[in-house]
Enzyme design. Structure first.
Site, PDB file in Angstrom:
ATOM      1  N   ARG A  74     -34.187  47.021  31.030  1.00 55.18           N
ATOM      2  CA  ARG A  74     -33.346  46.700  32.172  1.00 55.18           C
ATOM      3  C   ARG A  74     -33.302  45.185  32.352  1.00 55.18           C
ATOM      4  NH1 ARG A  74     -36.888  50.181  34.769  1.00 55.18           N
ATOM      5  NH2 ARG A  74     -37.653  48.404  35.947  1.00 55.18           N
ATOM      6  N   GLY A 212     -30.606  52.405  27.277  1.00 57.06           N
ATOM      7  CA  GLY A 212     -31.233  53.089  28.392  1.00 57.06           C
ATOM      8  C   GLY A 212     -30.484  53.067  29.707  1.00 57.06           C
ATOM      9  N   SER A 264     -43.313  50.694  36.786  1.00 57.56           N
ATOM     10  CA  SER A 264     -43.445  50.829  35.334  1.00 57.56           C
ATOM     11  C   SER A 264     -44.874  50.578  34.881  1.00 57.56           C
ATOM     12  CB  SER A 264     -42.499  49.855  34.630  1.00 57.56           C
ATOM     13  OG  SER A 264     -41.162  50.200  34.892  1.00 57.56           O
ATOM     14  N   SER A 266     -47.554  52.261  35.341  1.00 59.81           N
ATOM     15  CA  SER A 266     -48.608  52.593  36.296  1.00 59.81           C
ATOM     16  C   SER A 266     -49.033  54.051  36.180  1.00 59.81           C
ATOM     17  CB  SER A 266     -48.149  52.289  37.725  1.00 59.81           C
ATOM     18  OG  SER A 266     -48.020  50.899  37.936  1.00 59.81           O
ATOM     19  N   GLY A 267     -48.669  54.708  35.080  1.00 55.72           N
ATOM     20  CA  GLY A 267     -49.173  56.042  34.802  1.00 55.72           C
ATOM     21  C   GLY A 267     -48.312  57.174  35.309  1.00 55.72           C
ATOM     22  N   THR A 269     -45.456  58.758  34.053  1.00 49.98           N
ATOM     23  CA  THR A 269     -45.134  59.812  33.089  1.00 49.98           C
ATOM     24  C   THR A 269     -46.380  60.584  32.676  1.00 49.98           C
ATOM     25  OG1 THR A 269     -43.190  58.628  32.269  1.00 49.98           O
ATOM     26  CG2 THR A 269     -44.137  60.288  30.826  1.00 49.98           C
ATOM     27  N   SER A 393     -40.395  50.689  23.854  1.00 49.09           N
ATOM     28  CA  SER A 393     -39.789  51.717  23.000  1.00 49.09           C
ATOM     29  C   SER A 393     -39.836  53.060  23.720  1.00 49.09           C
ATOM     30  CB  SER A 393     -40.522  51.799  21.663  1.00 49.09           C
ATOM     31  OG  SER A 393     -41.907  52.040  21.856  1.00 49.09           O
ATOM     32  N   ARG A 425     -50.408  49.769  39.167  1.00 48.61           N
ATOM     33  CA  ARG A 425     -51.453  49.303  38.254  1.00 48.61           C
ATOM     34  C   ARG A 425     -52.083  48.040  38.831  1.00 48.61           C
ATOM     35  NH1 ARG A 425     -52.900  49.091  32.555  1.00 48.61           N
ATOM     36  NH2 ARG A 425     -51.513  50.838  32.126  1.00 48.61           N
ATOM     37  N   ARG A 520     -56.103  63.164  32.245  1.00 50.78           N
ATOM     38  CA  ARG A 520     -56.283  64.516  32.776  1.00 50.78           C
ATOM     39  C   ARG A 520     -57.225  64.543  33.978  1.00 50.78           C
ATOM     40  NH1 ARG A 520     -57.431  68.064  27.423  1.00 50.78           N
ATOM     41  NH2 ARG A 520     -57.396  69.768  28.946  1.00 50.78           N
TER      42      ARG A 520
END
EC number: 4.1.1.32
Length: 611
Positions: A74, A212, A264, A266-267, A269, A393, A425, A520
């Site tokens: 972006r 994107g 972005s 910061s975990g 996904t 990527s 983060r 997890r």
């Protein structure tokens, strides 16, 4: 002259309001032909893209694409929200008058698609029959076949979604023209790119990219910027850059849904695709709904509901592996039709690789090219340690390919929301989790979300910046109105969701190691949060929220040094007192911020002063 009427008829697009729109832009862009496409055309378009060299095979039913080297993320300074009202101007939305921006885009797009096909992509950013369906329909016009292929994976694509609208003229008009990417002056004073959402006209005009969110206009431009404006203008809903998950306690039968905003890297996904830790997997199940966007509204029963408007996942490949996100790897397995962008590629074996995929890159560099297409074997000494894949990527796959996707992910009713979490983060200050029961303080906390900048947006990595609700790059109207809209929507909810702030990234000041194992294991603090909402635990009250007692966290099977656990379950008072000054300065930049937010800030600041 292109016969648009014949093309629309051939493509089965019968909505009478579409023809004028397509004819106008076909004339502006100079496209040589017009073609209506839908999901049923995917296999044919893939074959055409492979033959044209726009895609390369990356294994069975997998594909590899590469964007121009200066077109990989972006570009926030070139992304603009334009309206006909200056009162829509905010700190972050780069507001400009619609009357100024539309001529600039027409000028740049004129003749820019000469010799190309204009693909007409009718799409829907919601399941059919959803309460917010009227805001979900759009048509993207694009001169890029690879953009079409990504859109088919990221949205529901087909003529029926436009032909059957209850209000035939109520669809977003989105136009994407790639432009001459090598001669657009990216990042210079003569930069020709513009990515404009004309929000009060429900029109999106993007010129100068094939990457994107700059080109997949159903995703960010419609799914976030335009829909956020629609939600506010209508007073009906919120559109946020939120992940959405479901958690089921198989022992009790209780089911919870949590959404939340994470800037972005910061975990977000990884959390959205999380599996329970081995020690808890017999009892708990985590279901994936979405990793990037959630639309939230109040149902007739007074509950807050949410849904993911997208149809797919556009995930960051970097550091995705069997430990960090096995679910993501399974979603891009052979046969899934996934597309990789800007990773490393082996022209001989059709394998792909990115940093973090394995501990070290392939030892045999034969056939391997990096994200710019440069053979790894031909690198000189100065380039030998450069990344093989671009830090931003991506992989693109459909939701149905995610192994733990929720069975009801296409349910138009959405799901009830029990918790709203924020997470940035940050290497210090933020504990593992702190819960907030007060609505105004929860919104205040979201507005003051901070995170370290990353490669997904133009900026310097590691620099902490504020990112309200993780919506900083996607704001479409003023922050004061945005906060007021949050208070209005959530204020109508009978059973309020609990708010929380989480942080998986606190580091040791001595050697820099992460204090919390993450991935997890992040299910554990979320289980505590739901127990707190249910009144099953009480936690410890601090000036900035409630944090868990160690005895309240389910730590079965988790090995973590006691000193690290103590640190992530504590509040650094001096660091927080310093932070409160930064927050006040941040908030003062927002015009018209509701008094409830200022009162929340004062309460938290006073509590720290007295602690």
């Amino acid at each position: 002259m292109v016969d648009v009427a014949a093309a629309l008829e051939a493509g089965g697009l019968t909505n009478p309001n579409v023809r004028e729109y397509v004819e106008y832009w076909a004339g502006i862009t100079g496209a040589s032909r017009v073609e209506v496409v839908g999901a049923a055309d995917d296999a044919r378009l893939i074959a055409e893209a492979l033959e044209a060299g726009e895609l390369d095979p990356a294994g069975e039913g997998l594909y590899y694409s590469r964007s121009y080297s200066k077109d990989t993320a972006r570009s926030e300074e070139r992304t603009i929200v334009a309206t006909n009202r200056e009162s829509d101007k905010g700190v972050y939305n780069n507001w400009r008058p619609a009357a100024e921006m539309k001529p600039l885009l027409v000028e740049r797009m004129t003749g820019a698609s000469e010799g190309k096909t204009m693909y007409v992509v009718p799409y829907l950013m919601s399941p059919l029959g959803a309460p917010l369906e009227k805001y979900a329909a759009g048509i993207e016009l694009t001169d890029s076949r690879t953009v079409v292929l990504h859109m088919i994976r990221m949205a529901r694509v087909g003529a029926k979604f436009i032909n059957e609208l209850a209000e035939p003229d109520h669809f977003v008009r989105a136009v994407h023209v790639t432009g001459d990417l090598e001669n657009l002056g990216q990042g210079t004073d003569d930069d020709q790119r513009y990515f404009v959402t004309v929000a009060d006209e429900r029109t999106i005009l993007h010129f100068g990219s094939s990457y994107g969110g700059n080109a997949l206009l159903g995703k960010i431009a419609h799914g976030l910027r335009q829909s956020a404006y629609d939600g506010w203008a209508s007073g009906e809903f919120l559109s946020e850059q939120f992940m959405l998950i479901g958690i089921t306690d198989k022992q009790t039968g209780k089911r919870y849904h949590i959404c939340g905003g994470f800037p972005s890297a910061s975990g977000k996904t990884n959390l959205a695709m999380m599996l329970p830790p081995d020690a808890l997997c017999e009892r708990y199940q985590v279901d994936f709904y979405g990793d990037d966007i959630a639309w939230l509204w109040v149902g007739d029963d007074g509950k807050l509901y949410g849904m993911n408007p997208e149809f797919g996942v556009f995930g960051v490949a970097k550091d995705t592996n069997e430990v960090t996100n096995p679910t993501a790897l399974a979603s891009v397995a052979p046969g899934t039709g996934s597309i990789f962008t800007n990773i490393a590629y082996n022209t001989d074996t059709h394998e792909v690789w990115w940093e973090g995929r394995t501990p070290a890159p392939p030892a045999d560099v034969t056939g391997w090219v990096d994200w710019k297409g440069t053979p790894i074997a031909e690198r000189d000494e100065a380039e030998k340690d450069a990344p093989w894949a671009h830090p931003n990527s991506r992989f693109t796959t459909t939701l149905a390919n995610v192994p733990n996707v929720a069975e009801d992910f296409e349910d138009p009713k959405g799901v009830p929301i029990d918790g709203i979490i924020f997470g940035g983060r940050t290497r210090d200050r933020e504990p593992l989790i702190r819960a907030i029961n007060d609505l105004a303080e929860g919104v205040y906390d979201g507005l003051t979300l901070g995170a370290e900048a990353t490669a997904a947006a133009d900026g310097k990595e590691g620099v902490l910046r504020y990112d309200p609700m993780s919506m900083r790059p996607f704001m479409s109207y003023g922050e004061g109105d945005y906060a007021a809209h949050w208070l209005k929507i959530l204020g109508q909810v009978k059973d309020q969701p609990i708010f929380a702030h989480v942080n998986w990234f606190q580091r040791s000041q001595e050697d820099g190691h992460f204090l919390w194992p993450g991935y997890r294991e992040n299910l554990r603090p979320l289980l505590w949060l739901m127990a707190l909402k249910n009144g099953e635990v009480e936690g410890v009250q601090t000036p900035s929220g409630i944090i868990p007692k160690e005895s309240e966290l389910n730590l079965d099977g988790l090995e973590i040094p006691q000193a690290d656990l103590d640190k992530v379950l504590s509040i650094d008072l001096p660091r927080w007192r310093e932070e409160m000054g930064h927050r006040e300065k941040h908030l003062k930049g927002f015009e018209g911020l509701p008094e409830e937010i200022w009162e929340a800030h004062k309460r938290v600041a006073k509590a720290f002063d007295e602690s």
